[in-house]
Design a protein around this motif. Structure first.
Motif: not given
Length: 151
Positions: A39-41, A45-49, A60-62, A67-71
């Motif tokens: 998610a961080i990656v 990637r979205a922020a840097t275009g 997709t990051a959210m 999901l994986f925050g719950g995991v």
């Protein structure tokens, strides 16, 4: 199962938590960290275009973060001996099995598919090990004596 096997199965580490619960917690925590890291990656990637659509990358990051925050929370819970983490962990493993299959077949990524399949099967093995099941059942009171059911 003999008495010796049963005692070996019930090996416990700090605080009376079986080793199988701790192992499952470690594996699930690893999966959660991998997903949150993804998610961080995706956000970077979205922020840097680097993505064609910023909204798609952040969306997709959210999705990955939720999901994986719950995991990740379930893995940490299992490491701390919290019984609620098992249900989330089992669902995550069941959902990751088709991902492993897809990596092995249609995606032509046998290395990643094999590694994911091994991780998922090992985690499920720990989650359904006899010592884990007995530990999870302790929350419901005393366990029935196995000899009563054999008669």
């Amino acid at each position: 199962m003999t008495k010796g096997d049963e005692q070996q199965d019930d090996r416990q580490v700090g605080g009376g938590i079986p080793a199988t619960v701790r192992a499952a917690g470690a594996l699930v925590t690893f999966e959660g960290l991998a997903g949150v890291g993804t998610a961080i990656v995706l956000i970077v990637r979205a922020a840097t275009g680097h993505d064609q659509s910023v909204a798609s990358g952040i969306g997709t990051a959210m999705w990955f973060a939720v999901l994986f925050g719950g995991v990740l929370a379930a893995g940490i819970g299992l490491l701390r001996g919290k019984r609620w983490g098992r249900a989330i962990a089992v669902i995550a493993q069941v959902l990751l099995l088709p991902v492993a299959w897809s990596l092995l077949t249609d995606s032509h990524q046998p290395l990643w598919g094999s590694l994911l399949a091994i991780l998922v099967l090992a985690t499920l093995g720990c989650l359904f090990a006899p010592a884990t099941s007995r530990f999870m059942a302790l929350d419901y009171g005393e366990l029935p004596d196995e000899d009563e059911h054999r008669a």
